[in-house]
Design a protein around this motif. Structure first.
Motif, PDB file in Angstrom:
ATOM      1  N   VAL A 184       0.996  -1.178   0.144  1.00  0.00           N
ATOM      2  CA  VAL A 184      -0.072   0.389   0.253  1.00  0.00           C
ATOM      3  C   VAL A 184       0.770   1.192   0.176  1.00  0.00           C
ATOM      4  CG1 VAL A 184      -1.397   1.037   1.656  1.00  0.00           C
ATOM      5  CG2 VAL A 184      -2.084  -1.070   0.878  1.00  0.00           C
ATOM      6  N   LYS A 185       1.614   1.423   0.471  1.00  0.00           N
ATOM      7  CA  LYS A 185       2.864   2.441   0.849  1.00  0.00           C
ATOM      8  C   LYS A 185       3.421   2.909  -0.469  1.00  0.00           C
ATOM      9  CE  LYS A 185       4.140   2.098   5.613  1.00  0.00           C
ATOM     10  NZ  LYS A 185       4.572   2.445   6.932  1.00  0.00           N
ATOM     11  N   ASP A 186       3.902   1.413  -1.444  1.00  0.00           N
ATOM     12  CA  ASP A 186       4.229   1.461  -2.800  1.00  0.00           C
ATOM     13  C   ASP A 186       3.553   2.470  -3.897  1.00  0.00           C
ATOM     14  OD1 ASP A 186       6.772   0.448  -2.237  1.00  0.00           O
ATOM     15  OD2 ASP A 186       6.339  -1.487  -3.317  1.00  0.00           O
TER      16      ASP A 186
ATOM     17  N   ALA B 245      -7.313   1.381  -5.001  1.00  0.00           N
ATOM     18  CA  ALA B 245      -7.738   2.983  -3.596  1.00  0.00           C
ATOM     19  C   ALA B 245      -8.520   2.107  -2.647  1.00  0.00           C
ATOM     20  CB  ALA B 245      -8.229   3.372  -4.414  1.00  0.00           C
ATOM     21  N   SER B 246      -9.064   0.764  -2.927  1.00  0.00           N
ATOM     22  CA  SER B 246     -10.294   0.607  -1.558  1.00  0.00           C
ATOM     23  C   SER B 246      -9.417   0.239  -0.520  1.00  0.00           C
ATOM     24  CB  SER B 246     -10.836  -0.145  -1.944  1.00  0.00           C
ATOM     25  OG  SER B 246     -12.001   0.603  -3.166  1.00  0.00           O
ATOM     26  N   ALA B 247      -8.025  -1.280  -0.997  1.00  0.00           N
ATOM     27  CA  ALA B 247      -7.196  -1.789  -0.448  1.00  0.00           C
ATOM     28  C   ALA B 247      -6.309   0.246   1.002  1.00  0.00           C
ATOM     29  CB  ALA B 247      -5.971  -1.757  -0.982  1.00  0.00           C
TER      30      ALA B 247
ATOM     31  N   TYR C 216      -0.620  -4.478   2.259  1.00  0.00           N
ATOM     32  CA  TYR C 216      -0.313  -5.288   1.354  1.00  0.00           C
ATOM     33  C   TYR C 216      -2.096  -5.158   1.283  1.00  0.00           C
ATOM     34  CZ  TYR C 216       4.437  -5.439   2.477  1.00  0.00           C
ATOM     35  OH  TYR C 216       4.961  -5.614   2.655  1.00  0.00           O
ATOM     36  N   PHE C 217      -1.772  -5.551  -0.802  1.00  0.00           N
ATOM     37  CA  PHE C 217      -3.387  -5.916  -1.526  1.00  0.00           C
ATOM     38  C   PHE C 217      -2.466  -7.104  -2.257  1.00  0.00           C
ATOM     39  CE2 PHE C 217      -1.790  -2.248  -3.370  1.00  0.00           C
ATOM     40  CZ  PHE C 217      -1.697  -1.643  -4.912  1.00  0.00           C
TER      41      PHE C 217
END
Length: 406
Positions: A109-111, A213-215, A232-233
């Motif tokens: 998610v941070k990436d 975007a939801s993650a 993570y997703f």
């Protein structure tokens, strides 16, 4: 540097995998959906579309809880089983002369937030919020984001060697696709893949902008809980040369009060128009458009002086059609919500467009030339957004094949 992570997936019991996995829910007509739910008790459709009376009157929260409960039933009945250890997967889809092969992994998610994972499509906030609530209530996701990476000889070699090993699954589906899944679970293989992806500066979302975007939204909402899985997703990582990009063709219900002759005259200000009569014609190159109107096909060639000094976005065929035709001539401003416009994926025959117009449901249709991966990357690199419904990208992942639990 792109960070990927193995995860403890949930997946179908090997003897039931062909029965469990299904196409994306939206791909089914009401009749197909009813037939599969009635015919196949193992279908993952039972999870993502649990039966309830008067479904349209049931709140989203109640629906999502029903999905969560049915998912737990599938696990309890051993229709779905859980991996003992975190793993990556190698996944291949073979369909009608096309083979797609990629790696299923958790992506950061941070990436995504730091633009290491780049986007090229805008999102609708209500859809992002709705899917975030779905993830929060159900605690699982089975539709990975499709992400491309630059072609790599080393990764291609790794994949070719890994495909020689025994797969976890190898099965066919009723739409004549063959699916093969291998487990990547040795520490040396996991470390090797992670190191190679860390050397890749950027990944690009091909399909799944709302899911990613939801993650991110769920991560921001619940990160105080300290749940590592929210960082993570699930993604399906595939070499950029291995994706198939189709256009979305446009169907318009009326000419916005213009006569046919007036409309064609206004088109000629920006396009060279060649009548093709009954010859079914579709664009062969960028800056070419097909049109079907009043029983005849036309080839539209965008005049060269219009695009010589234009920007990346202004030279995008879908943007040209919007800027020069759909908005100024046909009065269509909102491409997502205007009921006068509809979209047909480019993988469908042009005859579908012809039939819909001949039947009177629509008055004019436009055929586009598909974008390529370099156009998509250039837009993403410049933080530009494509118009809605610019691309239809394959492969499409089967629901229920691999589940990422939150």
């Amino acid at each position: 540097m792109a960070k990927i992570k193995p995860f403890k997936a949930v997946r179908p019991a090997p003897d039931k995998v062909a029965l469990v996995t299904c196409r994306t829910y939206d791909d089914y007509s009401s009749a197909e959906l009813a037939a599969w739910l009635d015919f196949n008790p193992y279908s993952f459709l039972h999870v993502i579309h649990p039966a309830y009376a008067n479904a349209q009157k049931v709140s989203w929260e109640k629906r999502f809880k029903a999905v969560a409960n049915k998912y737990q039933d599938f696990k309890h009945d051993q229709i779905l089983i859980e991996e003992e250890h975190p793993v990556f997967y190698l996944y291949e889809i073979q369909s009608k002369g096309q083979t797609f092969t990629g790696i299923i992994a958790g992506t950061s998610v941070k990436d995504y937030q730091n633009n290491v994972i780049k986007k090229h499509e805008d999102t609708l906030q209500y859809r992002v919020e709705l899917f975030k609530d779905y993830l929060h209530q159900t605690n699982f996701n089975t539709e990975p984001v499709l992400i491309t990476y630059p072609d790599s000889v080393a990764i291609n070699t790794f994949i070719a060697l890994r495909k020689k090993s025994k797969p976890v699954y190898e099965y066919s589906t009723t739409n004549k696709e063959k699916h093969t899944l291998w487990k990547i679970d040795t520490q040396s293989e996991v470390d090797w893949l992670q190191e190679h992806f860390e050397n890749i500066p950027n990944l690009y979302i091909a399909d799944g902008h709302h899911r990613s975007a939801s993650a991110e939204l769920l991560f921001e909402q619940d990160k105080h809980l300290g749940n590592e899985n929210l960082n993570y997703f699930m993604s399906f990582l595939i070499a950029e040369s291995n994706v198939k990009i189709y256009e979305f063709n446009r169907l318009i219900r009326d000419l916005n009060g213009l006569s046919k002759d007036t409309f064609i005259k206004k088109l000629s200000e920006h396009f060279v128009i060649v009548a093709k009569d009954q010859e079914i014609w579709k664009p062969q190159n960028k800056f070419e458009f097909g049109m079907y109107l009043d029983g005849s096909f036309y080839a539209l060639f965008y005049k060269k002086e219009n695009h010589q000094q234009a920007s990346i976005l202004d030279n995008l065929d879908a943007q040209i059609l919007y800027d020069k035709v759909l908005f100024p001539l046909l009065g269509i401003e909102d491409l997502r919500n205007d009921e006068r416009i509809d979209y047909i994926p480019g993988k469908q025959s042009i005859s579908v467009i012809k039939d819909l117009i001949d039947e009177g449901e629509f008055e004019v249709g436009f055929m586009l030339y598909p974008s390529d991966i370099n156009e998509i990357k250039a837009l993403a690199d410049n933080n530009l957004i494509m118009p809605p419904k610019s691309t239809y990208i394959e492969p499409k992942f089967r629901s229920g094949l691999v589940v990422y639990e939150l």
